[in-house]
Design an enzyme around this catalytic site. Structure first.
Site, PDB file in Angstrom:
ATOM      1  N   CYS A  65     -29.338  -9.006 -30.393  1.00 11.36           N
ATOM      2  CA  CYS A  65     -29.184 -10.361 -30.926  1.00 11.36           C
ATOM      3  C   CYS A  65     -30.188 -10.602 -32.054  1.00 11.36           C
ATOM      4  O   CYS A  65     -31.345 -10.961 -31.831  1.00 11.36           O
ATOM      5  CB  CYS A  65     -29.375 -11.387 -29.809  1.00 11.36           C
ATOM      6  SG  CYS A  65     -29.033 -13.053 -30.363  1.00 11.36           S
ATOM      7  N   THR A 400     -19.327 -32.626 -16.808  1.00 13.61           N
ATOM      8  CA  THR A 400     -17.935 -32.970 -17.143  1.00 13.61           C
ATOM      9  C   THR A 400     -17.898 -34.284 -17.890  1.00 13.61           C
ATOM     10  O   THR A 400     -18.759 -35.145 -17.710  1.00 13.61           O
ATOM     11  CB  THR A 400     -17.040 -33.060 -15.879  1.00 13.61           C
ATOM     12  OG1 THR A 400     -15.708 -33.354 -16.301  1.00 13.61           O
ATOM     13  CG2 THR A 400     -17.502 -34.104 -14.896  1.00 13.61           C
ATOM     14  N   TYR A 401     -16.911 -34.390 -18.740  1.00 12.25           N
ATOM     15  CA  TYR A 401     -16.663 -35.654 -19.453  1.00 12.25           C
ATOM     16  C   TYR A 401     -15.296 -36.192 -19.022  1.00 12.25           C
ATOM     17  O   TYR A 401     -14.775 -37.100 -19.603  1.00 12.25           O
ATOM     18  CB  TYR A 401     -16.676 -35.418 -20.964  1.00 12.25           C
ATOM     19  CG  TYR A 401     -17.957 -34.773 -21.455  1.00 12.25           C
ATOM     20  CD1 TYR A 401     -19.055 -35.539 -21.811  1.00 12.25           C
ATOM     21  CD2 TYR A 401     -18.057 -33.386 -21.549  1.00 12.25           C
ATOM     22  CE1 TYR A 401     -20.229 -34.945 -22.255  1.00 12.25           C
ATOM     23  CE2 TYR A 401     -19.223 -32.784 -21.991  1.00 12.25           C
ATOM     24  CZ  TYR A 401     -20.306 -33.565 -22.338  1.00 12.25           C
ATOM     25  OH  TYR A 401     -21.466 -32.962 -22.774  1.00 12.25           O
ATOM     26  N   THR A 403     -12.511 -34.900 -19.568  1.00 14.67           N
ATOM     27  CA  THR A 403     -11.532 -34.779 -20.661  1.00 14.67           C
ATOM     28  C   THR A 403     -11.023 -33.357 -20.733  1.00 14.67           C
ATOM     29  O   THR A 403     -11.681 -32.423 -20.282  1.00 14.67           O
ATOM     30  CB  THR A 403     -12.175 -35.101 -22.024  1.00 14.67           C
ATOM     31  OG1 THR A 403     -13.196 -34.133 -22.269  1.00 14.67           O
ATOM     32  CG2 THR A 403     -12.732 -36.492 -22.081  1.00 14.67           C
ATOM     33  N   THR A 412     -11.601 -31.927 -13.985  1.00 15.28           N
ATOM     34  CA  THR A 412     -11.537 -30.534 -14.441  1.00 15.28           C
ATOM     35  C   THR A 412     -12.285 -29.588 -13.499  1.00 15.28           C
ATOM     36  O   THR A 412     -12.481 -28.428 -13.835  1.00 15.28           O
ATOM     37  CB  THR A 412     -12.139 -30.409 -15.862  1.00 15.28           C
ATOM     38  OG1 THR A 412     -13.496 -30.864 -15.816  1.00 15.28           O
ATOM     39  CG2 THR A 412     -11.363 -31.184 -16.885  1.00 15.28           C
ATOM     40  N   GLU A 477     -15.655 -28.563 -26.152  1.00 15.04           N
ATOM     41  CA  GLU A 477     -15.234 -28.027 -24.849  1.00 15.04           C
ATOM     42  C   GLU A 477     -15.375 -26.511 -24.820  1.00 15.04           C
ATOM     43  O   GLU A 477     -15.684 -25.917 -23.793  1.00 15.04           O
ATOM     44  CB  GLU A 477     -13.789 -28.454 -24.547  1.00 15.04           C
ATOM     45  CG  GLU A 477     -13.716 -29.936 -24.215  1.00 15.04           C
ATOM     46  CD  GLU A 477     -12.300 -30.462 -24.035  1.00 15.04           C
ATOM     47  OE1 GLU A 477     -12.105 -31.387 -23.249  1.00 15.04           O
ATOM     48  OE2 GLU A 477     -11.379 -29.936 -24.707  1.00 15.04           O
TER      49      GLU A 477
HETATM   50  C1  LEU Z   1     -14.712 -26.986 -20.336  1.00 12.16           C
HETATM   51  C2  LEU Z   1     -13.915 -28.238 -20.401  1.00 12.16           C
HETATM   52  C3  LEU Z   1     -12.516 -27.980 -19.997  1.00 12.16           C
HETATM   53  C4  LEU Z   1     -14.550 -29.310 -19.599  1.00 12.16           C
HETATM   54  C5  LEU Z   1     -13.933 -30.672 -19.756  1.00 12.16           C
HETATM   55  N1  LEU Z   1     -13.930 -31.130 -21.104  1.00 12.16           N
HETATM   56  C6  LEU Z   1     -14.664 -31.657 -18.867  1.00 12.16           C
HETATM   57  O1  LEU Z   1     -15.056 -32.688 -19.311  1.00 12.16           O
HETATM   58  O2  LEU Z   1     -14.849 -31.421 -17.726  1.00 12.16           O
END
Ligand code: LEU
Length: 509
Positions: A65, A400-401, A403, A412, A477
């Site tokens: 790296c 997590t968001y 989304t 998710t 993401e």
């Molecule tokens: C890695 C992503 C799929 C995570 C998703 N945006 C979430 O808020 O959990």
């Protein structure tokens, strides 16, 4: 956490360059990362600071790296490190040279770490001398190595896989570019947009390329709704247990049955990707040519060749100067990482294909977990480190968001758990309470291949992969997935190391 300010020194030292630019869109993670980094590298600890930087150079060299090695060399000299040592490991003290073996094992095949390796570093009581390690020192050294191996995954994942930025063209001809820059004042952890800071820029001739890229993205977006719907369905099925029916169907699938009979399914890899596999479109198939050694093949396992992408646009010097896949032989020579390591050929091999002669069995997480044993032993040997690591692991696992691409309010967790457990299974760690079929349902083959590449051969991750996998995901993401790769990998290394230290301590008690 918004509003936390980093000191100028911290910014210069670590936040600048790659990490500020790319991971800053996840402050919930960036903050513990920097805290842990500062604790490991600068705070009071068993190992002297210059030595820490040298160990870090050895670790980052295992994955070639450039970004990290250059940065660490500068820091090493800045804090008064011996410039002579930078000529290569043979110029460094024997005590440092003796870390070579565990550096390579931890980086590539951590399951091989045995108490005999540890024993060698301590010397027998009669032969104990200036070159022998103490347990706290060794724990610190191991954590530095694991931290930097994981930063290599983070670094290659973000620094080299991020062109061009996602963008949209609005009706007025202005371009909205997603900028993943860290901005303390604009970061809100509960922000459903994943803390993306957008910037409007006027269209200029130079941005024509971006506009073209936007059109491509728009086309790709046409498939997005479909993909996300099928993902939501798969997730819902898993939660309601319907995937068991899928499992039943798959058990009738000849390909899977054959593979299972061949005993090759340890990693959750499944060549017969099921019909419910989701998350990506199949619109882009890139052609590859082989140039380097060792890259994953299409099912996520590693073969002895690697790829450059025929489809990738010609590299601009700015973006590609550090990317190994674009280096000429001369450039490889210029950055001679081999001076800081030995046995450069030693690399990851599939855990499932490890030699019959090794007595390594699958690591059952229930037998030695981070939360209990790993946490307390590391904290006992290197006081306070555990909470810094723990914070990072927790964020890596739980962030997590809610989304997924354009969708909001999505749970998710099945997807995130699949990513985490898949990475650990690559290193031979099994979670008994997890149904590994979910990995094949939720992670399509190309994504598994990308993840495996990034964890095991980060230096060979093709730059275009960042774009071509996880279609439909926001850039932030994708960075989120890279963070999970780095943290799950780090935890795997630390677990193997702590378990071996524990065994060593029991033996020598
Ligand atoms: C890695 C992503 C799929 C995570 C998703 N945006 C979430 O808020 O959990």
């Amino acid at each position: 956490m918004s509003g936390i300010q980093f000191s100028q020194q911290q910014k210069e030292d670590f936040l600048e360059k790659t990490f500020t630019e790319y991971i800053g869109c996840h402050p919930t993670y960036t903050i513990p990362l920097i805290r842990a980094h500062n604790f490991i590298m600068r705070d009071i600890g068993p190992i002297n600071t210059t030595i820490r930087y040298y160990i870090a150079i050895m670790a980052a060299s295992r994955h070639r790296c450039t970004f990290l090695v250059q940065f660490l060399r500068e820091q090493f000299l800045k804090i008064g490190g011996e410039s002579e040592w930078l000529k290569g490991l043979e110029y460094a003290p024997i005590k440092l040279q003796s870390l070579n073996m565990i550096n390579k094992i931890l980086a590539h095949q951590p399951w091989l770490l045995k108490t005999t390796h540890i024993q060698l570093l301590f010397g027998q009581s009669l032969t104990k001398n200036i070159n022998s390690w103490t347990l706290p020192e060794l724990t610190h050294a191991i954590i530095i190595m694991a931290h930097f191996h994981s930063l290599c995954s983070l670094s290659f994942g973000c620094r080299f896989g991020y062109e061009p930025p996602e963008c949209n063209v609005d009706e007025d001809g202005e371009i909205e570019i997603e900028e993943l820059r860290f901005d303390n004042n604009n970061c809100n952890n509960n922000n459903n947009n994943g803390n993306i800071i957008k910037k409007i820029v006027k269209r200029s001739p130079a941005s024509r390329l971006i506009v073209e890229r936007c059109r491509q993205l728009e086309q790709e977006d046409a498939n997005l709704a479909k993909i996300m719907n099928s993902f939501t369905l798969a997730t819902a099925n898993i939660k309601s247990g319907k995937h068991r029916n899928q499992k039943q169907q798959n058990n009738n699938n000849n390909k899977y049955r054959n593979k299972k009979h061949n005993g090759n399914n340890n990693n959750g890899d499944d060549k017969s990707t099921t019909t419910t596999t989701t998350m990506t479109t199949t619109t882009t198939t890139s052609t590859t040519t082989t140039t380097l050694s060792s890259s994953p093949n299409s099912d996520g396992s590693i073969k002895s060749e690697s790829s450059t992408n025929d489809n990738s646009s010609s590299p601009s010097p700015d973006n590609d100067e550090f990317h190994p896949n674009t280096w000429s032989d001369d450039e490889w020579k210029k950055y001679n990482f081999n001076i800081f390591i030995d046995d450069p050929e030693f690399c990851y091999i599939d855990f499932a294909k490890r030699g019959r002669t090794t007595d390594t069995s699958t690591y059952r997480i229930q037998d030695y977990q981070w939360d209990d044993q790993g946490y307390s032993l590391s904290n006992y040997l290197f006081p306070d480190i555990a909470s810094f690591l723990d914070e990072k692991f927790k964020v890596g696992y739980n962030l997590t968001y809610y989304t997924l691409g354009p969708k909001t309010n999505i749970d998710t967790s099945p997807f995130r758990r699949a990513v985490w457990n898949y990475i650990q299974s690559i290193y031979g760690i099994r979670h008994d309470d997890y149904n590994y079929r979910e990995v094949n349902i939720l992670l399509e083959r190309q994504l598994k291949c990308y993840i495996k590449h990034l964890a095991c051969f980060p230096e060979l991750t093709p730059k275009h992969d960042f774009r071509s996998v996880m279609k439909g995901f926001r850039s932030s993401e994708k960075v989120h997935v890279i963070i999970m790769v780095a943290e799950a990998r780090l935890q795997a290394e630390i677990l193997y190391a702590m378990r071996t230290l524990m065994e060593y301590m029991k033996l020598s008690a």
